[in-house]
Scaffold this motif. Structure first.
Motif, PDB file in Angstrom:
ATOM      1  N   TYR A 182       6.479  28.016  45.201  1.00  0.00           N
ATOM      2  CA  TYR A 182       6.911  27.890  46.587  1.00  0.00           C
ATOM      3  C   TYR A 182       8.250  27.159  46.654  1.00  0.00           C
ATOM      4  CZ  TYR A 182       6.587  27.552  51.637  1.00  0.00           C
ATOM      5  OH  TYR A 182       6.828  27.695  52.979  1.00  0.00           O
ATOM      6  N   ALA A 183       9.173  27.672  47.471  1.00  0.00           N
ATOM      7  CA  ALA A 183      10.466  27.019  47.680  1.00  0.00           C
ATOM      8  C   ALA A 183      10.986  27.398  49.056  1.00  0.00           C
ATOM      9  CB  ALA A 183      11.466  27.422  46.604  1.00  0.00           C
ATOM     10  N   THR A 184      11.785  26.516  49.638  1.00  0.00           N
ATOM     11  CA  THR A 184      12.296  26.750  50.984  1.00  0.00           C
ATOM     12  C   THR A 184      13.626  27.499  50.991  1.00  0.00           C
ATOM     13  OG1 THR A 184      13.306  24.554  50.914  1.00  0.00           O
ATOM     14  CG2 THR A 184      11.140  24.735  51.940  1.00  0.00           C
ATOM     15  N   LYS A 192      -8.089  28.832  52.094  1.00  0.00           N
ATOM     16  CA  LYS A 192      -8.618  28.286  50.840  1.00  0.00           C
ATOM     17  C   LYS A 192      -8.254  29.200  49.675  1.00  0.00           C
ATOM     18  CE  LYS A 192     -12.860  26.620  48.633  1.00  0.00           C
ATOM     19  NZ  LYS A 192     -14.337  26.400  48.801  1.00  0.00           N
ATOM     20  N   LYS A 193      -8.430  30.494  49.869  1.00  0.00           N
ATOM     21  CA  LYS A 193      -8.108  31.434  48.784  1.00  0.00           C
ATOM     22  C   LYS A 193      -6.600  31.610  48.629  1.00  0.00           C
ATOM     23  CE  LYS A 193     -12.453  33.958  48.631  1.00  0.00           C
ATOM     24  NZ  LYS A 193     -13.144  35.274  48.667  1.00  0.00           N
ATOM     25  N   ILE A 194      -5.856  31.474  49.718  1.00  0.00           N
ATOM     26  CA  ILE A 194      -4.390  31.523  49.607  1.00  0.00           C
ATOM     27  C   ILE A 194      -3.901  30.380  48.733  1.00  0.00           C
ATOM     28  CG2 ILE A 194      -2.236  31.194  50.884  1.00  0.00           C
ATOM     29  CD1 ILE A 194      -3.429  32.851  53.144  1.00  0.00           C
ATOM     30  N   ASN A 195      -4.461  29.178  48.947  1.00  0.00           N
ATOM     31  CA  ASN A 195      -4.101  28.043  48.105  1.00  0.00           C
ATOM     32  C   ASN A 195      -4.439  28.311  46.645  1.00  0.00           C
ATOM     33  OD1 ASN A 195      -2.888  26.018  49.744  1.00  0.00           O
ATOM     34  ND2 ASN A 195      -4.865  25.601  50.692  1.00  0.00           N
ATOM     35  N   ALA A 196      -5.620  28.910  46.418  1.00  0.00           N
ATOM     36  CA  ALA A 196      -6.035  29.228  45.048  1.00  0.00           C
ATOM     37  C   ALA A 196      -5.102  30.263  44.425  1.00  0.00           C
ATOM     38  CB  ALA A 196      -7.475  29.737  45.044  1.00  0.00           C
ATOM     39  N   PHE A 197      -4.707  31.249  45.233  1.00  0.00           N
ATOM     40  CA  PHE A 197      -3.765  32.272  44.768  1.00  0.00           C
ATOM     41  C   PHE A 197      -2.445  31.646  44.330  1.00  0.00           C
ATOM     42  CE2 PHE A 197      -0.089  34.697  46.545  1.00  0.00           C
ATOM     43  CZ  PHE A 197       0.014  35.671  45.555  1.00  0.00           C
ATOM     44  N   MET A 198      -1.910  30.773  45.147  1.00  0.00           N
ATOM     45  CA  MET A 198      -0.641  30.128  44.813  1.00  0.00           C
ATOM     46  C   MET A 198      -0.753  29.293  43.540  1.00  0.00           C
ATOM     47  SD  MET A 198       0.601  28.974  48.659  1.00  0.00           S
ATOM     48  CE  MET A 198       2.096  28.174  48.059  1.00  0.00           C
ATOM     49  N   GLN A 199      -1.861  28.607  43.387  1.00  0.00           N
ATOM     50  CA  GLN A 199      -2.054  27.755  42.213  1.00  0.00           C
ATOM     51  C   GLN A 199      -2.265  28.556  40.935  1.00  0.00           C
ATOM     52  OE1 GLN A 199      -5.305  25.293  43.483  1.00  0.00           O
ATOM     53  NE2 GLN A 199      -4.050  24.133  44.938  1.00  0.00           N
ATOM     54  N   LYS A 200      -2.711  29.804  41.074  1.00  0.00           N
ATOM     55  CA  LYS A 200      -2.940  30.667  39.892  1.00  0.00           C
ATOM     56  C   LYS A 200      -1.651  31.302  39.375  1.00  0.00           C
ATOM     57  CE  LYS A 200      -6.455  32.574  38.537  1.00  0.00           C
ATOM     58  NZ  LYS A 200      -7.196  32.474  37.266  1.00  0.00           N
ATOM     59  N   LEU A 201      -0.612  31.320  40.201  1.00  0.00           N
ATOM     60  CA  LEU A 201       0.648  31.925  39.770  1.00  0.00           C
ATOM     61  C   LEU A 201       1.335  31.048  38.733  1.00  0.00           C
ATOM     62  CD1 LEU A 201       2.018  33.108  43.246  1.00  0.00           C
ATOM     63  CD2 LEU A 201       1.363  34.601  41.343  1.00  0.00           C
ATOM     64  N   ALA A 226      -3.420  36.580  39.698  1.00  0.00           N
ATOM     65  CA  ALA A 226      -3.581  35.582  40.767  1.00  0.00           C
ATOM     66  C   ALA A 226      -4.303  36.163  41.980  1.00  0.00           C
ATOM     67  CB  ALA A 226      -2.207  35.042  41.173  1.00  0.00           C
ATOM     68  N   LEU A 227      -4.038  37.441  42.276  1.00  0.00           N
ATOM     69  CA  LEU A 227      -4.693  38.078  43.437  1.00  0.00           C
ATOM     70  C   LEU A 227      -6.182  38.255  43.257  1.00  0.00           C
ATOM     71  CD1 LEU A 227      -1.941  40.740  44.232  1.00  0.00           C
ATOM     72  CD2 LEU A 227      -2.708  38.931  45.799  1.00  0.00           C
ATOM     73  N   GLN A 228      -6.663  38.114  42.040  1.00  0.00           N
ATOM     74  CA  GLN A 228      -8.102  38.251  41.795  1.00  0.00           C
ATOM     75  C   GLN A 228      -8.923  37.213  42.528  1.00  0.00           C
ATOM     76  OE1 GLN A 228      -9.768  40.712  40.138  1.00  0.00           O
ATOM     77  NE2 GLN A 228      -7.778  41.732  39.987  1.00  0.00           N
ATOM     78  N   VAL A 229      -8.303  36.108  42.941  1.00  0.00           N
ATOM     79  CA  VAL A 229      -9.050  35.074  43.653  1.00  0.00           C
ATOM     80  C   VAL A 229      -9.651  35.614  44.952  1.00  0.00           C
ATOM     81  CG1 VAL A 229      -7.577  33.267  42.679  1.00  0.00           C
ATOM     82  CG2 VAL A 229      -7.062  34.175  44.954  1.00  0.00           C
ATOM     83  N   PHE A 230      -9.047  36.657  45.533  1.00  0.00           N
ATOM     84  CA  PHE A 230      -9.562  37.210  46.779  1.00  0.00           C
ATOM     85  C   PHE A 230     -10.810  38.067  46.551  1.00  0.00           C
ATOM     86  CE2 PHE A 230      -5.092  36.343  47.732  1.00  0.00           C
ATOM     87  CZ  PHE A 230      -5.238  35.577  48.892  1.00  0.00           C
ATOM     88  N   GLY A 231     -11.121  38.358  45.293  1.00  0.00           N
ATOM     89  CA  GLY A 231     -12.337  39.116  44.982  1.00  0.00           C
ATOM     90  C   GLY A 231     -13.510  38.216  44.640  1.00  0.00           C
ATOM     91  N   ASN A 232     -13.246  36.922  44.532  1.00  0.00           N
ATOM     92  CA  ASN A 232     -14.308  35.981  44.165  1.00  0.00           C
ATOM     93  C   ASN A 232     -15.153  35.594  45.380  1.00  0.00           C
ATOM     94  OD1 ASN A 232     -13.252  35.990  41.582  1.00  0.00           O
ATOM     95  ND2 ASN A 232     -11.977  34.171  41.946  1.00  0.00           N
TER      96      ASN A 232
END
Length: 394
Positions: free
Chosen positions: A332-334, A318-327, A388-394
């Protein structure tokens, strides 16, 4: 070798197999599938030294090959339809039933499939070895070992291959050393200078740099190239003229792009390492990197090692998704190696087929991201990742 030396191929009005282009500012695109002739004498001459059919020869492909040879400090180069086309064609040309290959365990997923699944159907045995301990390679040598294969930097853990030592082991046992230079490019390192016999590049990535064309290359001695050339024609894997033309355009900025990307990566890697929410960063410029000392011997400086890294954050989807969306800058690309910074999640892409236990043994967790750093302002990139990494502190 500086890129300016390779660029002479384009700007000195060179004659390519008898065709004088009179110093074009932009190299022409030869999109035709065939060249015409007016007499039988002309036909005979064309088959000897000129162009006839697109699968057998094309000026765009040949010019790109000369540039890559110059950059990689190799005798000759072949251009392929893709990096995988280059790998598979080369293997089919150089190994035969009963041969043995030693391959780095940390390898690109589709290269793994070629080595383990495809070649085994032709009677070729491939053994996967942990190249971090070079003794494993020595112990794996057999009388029928034909080739040792590795990437300069492993995907996605960025483990560094000890190219000079691998070359000595290979040559002491009459084997070839084949090195994948995709993650680093000849701007960072020229494996042939360290003893490699064959260098493969997926030029789709850093060498193109614009995420809009797909091509691969093999650089080696003229003898090896002439062994591969007819197999490339029979397999139908030569590079497309338009893609080769696009690659020439991209390579004209490779020196500027790559040096910026590699310097950005070193600075961003340090900033991520210092962030409280990042448990590990894999980039050879970091003193904490297990093979940092080896990297300093292979690369000119910490700012010219690679534009690729990987880092590990908490395993909270959940927080990984939030992190990606905050960037704001990275997305994301393949693929990788383009102008913009891109993320990739190995657990859901390149290593999705592996059991979680096996992935973790390799250091790949659900919290790992592979990061291809672009040419953005490095301070903007650092600021973006930090917020963006701040989402892991929430």
């Amino acid at each position: 070798m500086e890129f300016s030396k390779a660029s002479e191929i384009l700007y000195k009005g060179r004659v390519v197999k008898g065709m004088d282009f009179n110093k074009p500012e932009a190299f022409p695109l030869f999109a035709n599938t065939s060249f015409t002739m007016k007499s039988l004498d002309e036909v005979k001459e064309a088959y000897k030294s000129k162009y006839t059919y697109v699968r057998t020869g094309n000026p765009n492909r040949d010019s790109l090959a000369e540039i890559v040879s110059s950059l990689e400090c190799g005798e000759d180069t072949l251009i392929f339809s893709s990096g995988m086309g280059a790998i598979t064609t080369t293997m089919l040309a150089l190994v035969k039933p009963g041969d043995h290959i030693i391959c780095n365990r940390n390898i690109y997923g589709e290269t793994f499939d070629v080595m383990v699944k495809l070649l085994s159907t032709f009677g070729v045995e491939t053994i996967l070895v942990d190249f971090d301990d070079i003794e494993n390679v020595r112990k794996a040598i057999q009388p029928n070992t034909k080739m040792i294969y590795s990437e300069v930097l492993a995907n996605p853990t960025i483990n560094v291959a000890d190219i000079p030592t691998l070359a000595k082991i290979a040559h002491d046992h009459d084997a070839l050393l084949m090195i994948d230079n995709t993650f680093t490019s000849p701007i960072a390192i020229q494996p042939i200078s360290f003893g490699a016999d064959i260098v493969i590049n997926s030029m789709t990535k850093f060498m193109n740099g614009h995420s809009d064309a797909i091509t691969g290359s093999i650089t080696a001695s003229s003898e090896i190239i002439e062994t591969i050339r007819p197999i490339r024609m029979l397999c139908g894997t030569p590079g497309d003229p338009h893609a080769s033309w696009m690659m020439i355009r991209g390579i004209q900025t490779i020196d500027l792009r790559l040096k910026k990307q590699m310097a950005n990566a070193a600075k961003l890697a340090k900033a991520l390492e210092d962030n409280q929410y990042v448990s590990k960063v894999n980039h050879p410029s970091l003193e904490s990197f297990p093979q940092h000392e080896l990297a300093t011997k292979l690369f000119k400086s910490k700012d010219t090692m690679s534009g690729i890294m990987s880092f590990i954050i908490p395993e909270d989807e959940k927080k990984i998704n939030a992190f990606m969306q905050k960037l704001h800058f990275a997305h994301y690309a393949t693929t990788l190696g383009g102008l913009r910074t891109t993320l990739n999640h190995p657990v859901t892409s390149s290593h999705s087929h592996m059991p979680d236990e096996d992935r973790r043994k390799m250091g790949i967790t659900p919290g790992m991201f592979r990061l291809s750093v672009g040419i953005e302002d490095v301070d903007d990139l650092i600021t973006d990742f930090m917020q963006a990494l701040q989402v892991f502190g929430n």
